[in-house]
Structure formats: C-alpha cells, structure tokens
Motif scaffolding. Structure first.
Motif, PDB file in Angstrom:
ATOM      1  N   GLY A  75       0.818  -1.205   0.000  1.00 22.78           N
ATOM      2  CA  GLY A  75       0.000   0.000   0.000  1.00 22.78           C
ATOM      3  C   GLY A  75       0.845   1.245   0.000  1.00 22.78           C
ATOM      4  O   GLY A  75       2.070   1.200   0.118  1.00 22.78           O
ATOM      5  N   ASP A  76       0.181   2.380  -0.132  1.00 19.31           N
ATOM      6  CA  ASP A  76       0.882   3.662  -0.124  1.00 19.31           C
ATOM      7  C   ASP A  76       1.388   4.024   1.263  1.00 19.31           C
ATOM      8  O   ASP A  76       2.445   4.614   1.405  1.00 19.31           O
ATOM      9  CB  ASP A  76      -0.052   4.771  -0.633  1.00 19.31           C
ATOM     10  CG  ASP A  76      -0.415   4.587  -2.096  1.00 19.31           C
ATOM     11  OD1 ASP A  76       0.393   3.995  -2.840  1.00 19.31           O
ATOM     12  OD2 ASP A  76      -1.511   5.030  -2.484  1.00 19.31           O
ATOM     13  N   GLU A  77       0.622   3.684   2.289  1.00 15.91           N
ATOM     14  CA  GLU A  77       0.983   4.083   3.646  1.00 15.91           C
ATOM     15  C   GLU A  77       1.590   2.959   4.468  1.00 15.91           C
ATOM     16  O   GLU A  77       2.281   3.216   5.446  1.00 15.91           O
ATOM     17  CB  GLU A  77      -0.240   4.654   4.355  1.00 15.91           C
ATOM     18  CG  GLU A  77      -0.759   5.894   3.642  1.00 15.91           C
ATOM     19  CD  GLU A  77      -1.862   6.584   4.402  1.00 15.91           C
ATOM     20  OE1 GLU A  77      -1.999   6.329   5.616  1.00 15.91           O
ATOM     21  OE2 GLU A  77      -2.571   7.376   3.777  1.00 15.91           O
ATOM     22  N   MET A  78       1.319   1.722   4.101  1.00 14.62           N
ATOM     23  CA  MET A  78       1.926   0.591   4.808  1.00 14.62           C
ATOM     24  C   MET A  78       1.797  -0.665   3.970  1.00 14.62           C
ATOM     25  O   MET A  78       0.979  -0.740   3.059  1.00 14.62           O
ATOM     26  CB  MET A  78       1.286   0.382   6.180  1.00 14.62           C
ATOM     27  CG  MET A  78      -0.060  -0.285   6.172  1.00 14.62           C
ATOM     28  SD  MET A  78      -0.548  -0.701   7.856  1.00 14.62           S
ATOM     29  CE  MET A  78      -2.302  -0.738   7.658  1.00 14.62           C
ATOM     30  N   ASP A  79       2.643  -1.632   4.289  1.00 15.94           N
ATOM     31  CA  ASP A  79       2.579  -2.956   3.691  1.00 15.94           C
ATOM     32  C   ASP A  79       2.142  -3.936   4.777  1.00 15.94           C
ATOM     33  O   ASP A  79       2.344  -3.696   5.969  1.00 15.94           O
ATOM     34  CB  ASP A  79       3.945  -3.373   3.134  1.00 15.94           C
ATOM     35  CG  ASP A  79       4.388  -2.523   1.957  1.00 15.94           C
ATOM     36  OD1 ASP A  79       3.541  -1.819   1.369  1.00 15.94           O
ATOM     37  OD2 ASP A  79       5.585  -2.558   1.634  1.00 15.94           O
ATOM     38  N   VAL A  80       1.552  -5.049   4.347  1.00 18.68           N
ATOM     39  CA  VAL A  80       1.092  -6.081   5.270  1.00 18.68           C
ATOM     40  C   VAL A  80       1.575  -7.435   4.771  1.00 18.68           C
ATOM     41  O   VAL A  80       1.559  -7.693   3.565  1.00 18.68           O
ATOM     42  CB  VAL A  80      -0.456  -6.070   5.370  1.00 18.68           C
ATOM     43  CG1 VAL A  80      -0.968  -7.286   6.127  1.00 18.68           C
ATOM     44  CG2 VAL A  80      -0.948  -4.790   6.027  1.00 18.68           C
ATOM     45  N   VAL A  81       2.003  -8.279   5.685  1.00 26.59           N
ATOM     46  CA  VAL A  81       2.381  -9.659   5.383  1.00 26.59           C
ATOM     47  C   VAL A  81       1.612 -10.563   6.338  1.00 26.59           C
ATOM     48  O   VAL A  81       1.676 -10.385   7.554  1.00 26.59           O
ATOM     49  CB  VAL A  81       3.902  -9.884   5.542  1.00 26.59           C
ATOM     50  CG1 VAL A  81       4.243 -11.355   5.380  1.00 26.59           C
ATOM     51  CG2 VAL A  81       4.690  -9.039   4.559  1.00 26.59           C
ATOM     52  N   LEU A 130      -0.073 -11.731  11.456  1.00 30.22           N
ATOM     53  CA  LEU A 130      -0.346 -10.638  10.532  1.00 30.22           C
ATOM     54  C   LEU A 130       0.586  -9.493  10.908  1.00 30.22           C
ATOM     55  O   LEU A 130       0.452  -8.919  11.993  1.00 30.22           O
ATOM     56  CB  LEU A 130      -1.812 -10.202  10.640  1.00 30.22           C
ATOM     57  CG  LEU A 130      -2.321  -9.223   9.593  1.00 30.22           C
ATOM     58  CD1 LEU A 130      -3.821  -9.378   9.425  1.00 30.22           C
ATOM     59  CD2 LEU A 130      -1.976  -7.798   9.914  1.00 30.22           C
ATOM     60  N   TYR A 131       1.545  -9.212  10.031  1.00 25.90           N
ATOM     61  CA  TYR A 131       2.521  -8.157  10.271  1.00 25.90           C
ATOM     62  C   TYR A 131       2.209  -6.949   9.405  1.00 25.90           C
ATOM     63  O   TYR A 131       1.819  -7.088   8.249  1.00 25.90           O
ATOM     64  CB  TYR A 131       3.937  -8.636   9.918  1.00 25.90           C
ATOM     65  CG  TYR A 131       4.493  -9.655  10.878  1.00 25.90           C
ATOM     66  CD1 TYR A 131       5.053  -9.254  12.085  1.00 25.90           C
ATOM     67  CD2 TYR A 131       4.470 -11.003  10.575  1.00 25.90           C
ATOM     68  CE1 TYR A 131       5.575 -10.193  12.962  1.00 25.90           C
ATOM     69  CE2 TYR A 131       4.985 -11.944  11.448  1.00 25.90           C
ATOM     70  CZ  TYR A 131       5.542 -11.535  12.640  1.00 25.90           C
ATOM     71  OH  TYR A 131       6.051 -12.455  13.508  1.00 25.90           O
ATOM     72  N   SER A 132       2.422  -5.756   9.964  1.00 26.39           N
ATOM     73  CA  SER A 132       2.286  -4.526   9.196  1.00 26.39           C
ATOM     74  C   SER A 132       3.550  -3.693   9.379  1.00 26.39           C
ATOM     75  O   SER A 132       4.223  -3.782  10.406  1.00 26.39           O
ATOM     76  CB  SER A 132       1.056  -3.731   9.636  1.00 26.39           C
ATOM     77  OG  SER A 132       1.168  -3.360  10.991  1.00 26.39           O
ATOM     78  N   SER A 133       3.853  -2.886   8.361  1.00 23.52           N
ATOM     79  CA  SER A 133       5.045  -2.036   8.434  1.00 23.52           C
ATOM     80  C   SER A 133       4.779  -0.783   9.256  1.00 23.52           C
ATOM     81  O   SER A 133       5.705  -0.030   9.545  1.00 23.52           O
ATOM     82  CB  SER A 133       5.517  -1.673   7.032  1.00 23.52           C
ATOM     83  OG  SER A 133       4.494  -0.989   6.328  1.00 23.52           O
ATOM     84  N   THR A 134       3.539  -0.542   9.629  1.00 22.31           N
ATOM     85  CA  THR A 134       3.138   0.574  10.492  1.00 22.31           C
ATOM     86  C   THR A 134       2.482  -0.012  11.734  1.00 22.31           C
ATOM     87  O   THR A 134       1.699  -0.953  11.641  1.00 22.31           O
ATOM     88  CB  THR A 134       2.125   1.482   9.755  1.00 22.31           C
ATOM     89  OG1 THR A 134       2.735   1.982   8.565  1.00 22.31           O
ATOM     90  CG2 THR A 134       1.687   2.636  10.626  1.00 22.31           C
ATOM     91  N   ARG A 135       2.804   0.559  12.891  1.00 21.24           N
ATOM     92  CA  ARG A 135       2.224   0.044  14.138  1.00 21.24           C
ATOM     93  C   ARG A 135       0.718   0.320  14.162  1.00 21.24           C
ATOM     94  O   ARG A 135       0.272   1.433  13.926  1.00 21.24           O
ATOM     95  CB  ARG A 135       2.883   0.682  15.352  1.00 21.24           C
ATOM     96  CG  ARG A 135       2.352   0.124  16.669  1.00 21.24           C
ATOM     97  CD  ARG A 135       2.989   0.759  17.884  1.00 21.24           C
ATOM     98  NE  ARG A 135       4.403   0.508  17.996  1.00 21.24           N
ATOM     99  CZ  ARG A 135       4.946  -0.601  18.497  1.00 21.24           C
ATOM    100  NH1 ARG A 135       4.178  -1.573  18.919  1.00 21.24           N
ATOM    101  NH2 ARG A 135       6.253  -0.733  18.567  1.00 21.24           N
TER     102      ARG A 135
END
Length: 144
Positions: A75-81, A130-135
């Motif tokens: 995504g523009d604001e964060m990525d998710v794995v 579920l990991y996100s690059s933003t908290r």
C-alpha cells in the motif's frame, strides 16, 4: 463472507429446515467464551479491513500452494504480510518482507526487527501472524 451468526461459530447448516427455512436463533452463543472470542476476533479483522486502505490494494502477492502460506499486500501508507501454517507439523516460512526495519504483529503488538528480507519465521502447526510495516493498535480480544 459470513452467513447468519457465522461470527459466533454458528453450527447449523444453511440447509437446516430447507435452504430458505427458519434457522434457530442462538443468543446463548454469546455466553460461550470460545464463540465470544471468535466474534471479537472477526470483528477486529473487519475493523482492520475497513480502516486501512492497504486491504483494498490491487498490488498483492499470494503464496498459497503449500501448507505454509503467505499473503503480501503493498500500500501507499503501509505494507502487510500475513503468514500461516496450515500443516500438521511445525515449519518455517520466508515471508518475503518488503522492507527492513520494524514490523508489527497485529494480534500481539509484538515488534519484529527485519534485518534480512529473506529471513525465516518458525510457526507452530495452526499458527498464523499478521505483520504490518506501520504500528497498529492490537485488538482487545485476548490473543497472546
């Protein structure tokens, strides 16, 4: 897609009393801690999807052919794995994080410092993360 009371683990078939027949309303399900947990878990996932644009992205990767599965959303604001072990044995997976630095596990709030994009994670059988690059604020559902 959830069908009637699916968020509570409704265990009556859609064909009960005929496909369009009346189904029992099981309000007592709210008092079973497992069904109540499931309700709050699904509610947190819906809230996550509704409030984060990354879950509407068309830029994604699916790696779902084996028992060790991963989904990557960009995504523009964060990525998710998202990673999950759908096998019967403990195993490892290389999720393929999109960037180094801290990643945040949604359900526990734990931080994972990614220093190698090819790092592997050990998952117990049936475990998912579920990991996100933003908290993000972890849901208050008792997951630990």
């Amino acid at each position: 897609m959830l069908w009637q009371f699916g968020e509570l683990g409704y265990d009556y078939s859609i064909d009960f009393n005929g496909r369009l027949g009346e189904k029992p309303v099981r309000w007592d399900y709210y008092f079973d801690w497992r069904r109540n947990y499931n309700y709050h878990f699904i509610s947190s996932l819906i809230d996550l999807r509704v409030n984060n644009d990354v879950f509407e992205t068309t830029d994604f990767e699916l790696n779902v052919a084996s028992s060790m599965k991963s989904i990557k959303l960009y995504g523009d604001e964060m990525d998710v794995v998202v990673v999950g072990n759908f096998g019967l044995e403990d195993d490892v997976i290389a999720p393929g994080f999109s960037q180094t630095g801290p990643w945040y596990e949604y359900f526990t709030g734990d931080t994972l410092l990614v220093e190698d994009l090819n790092m592997e994670l050990s998952l117990r059988h049936g475990e998912y993360r579920l990991y996100s690059s933003t908290r993000l604020s972890p849901p208050d559902i008792g997951t630990g």
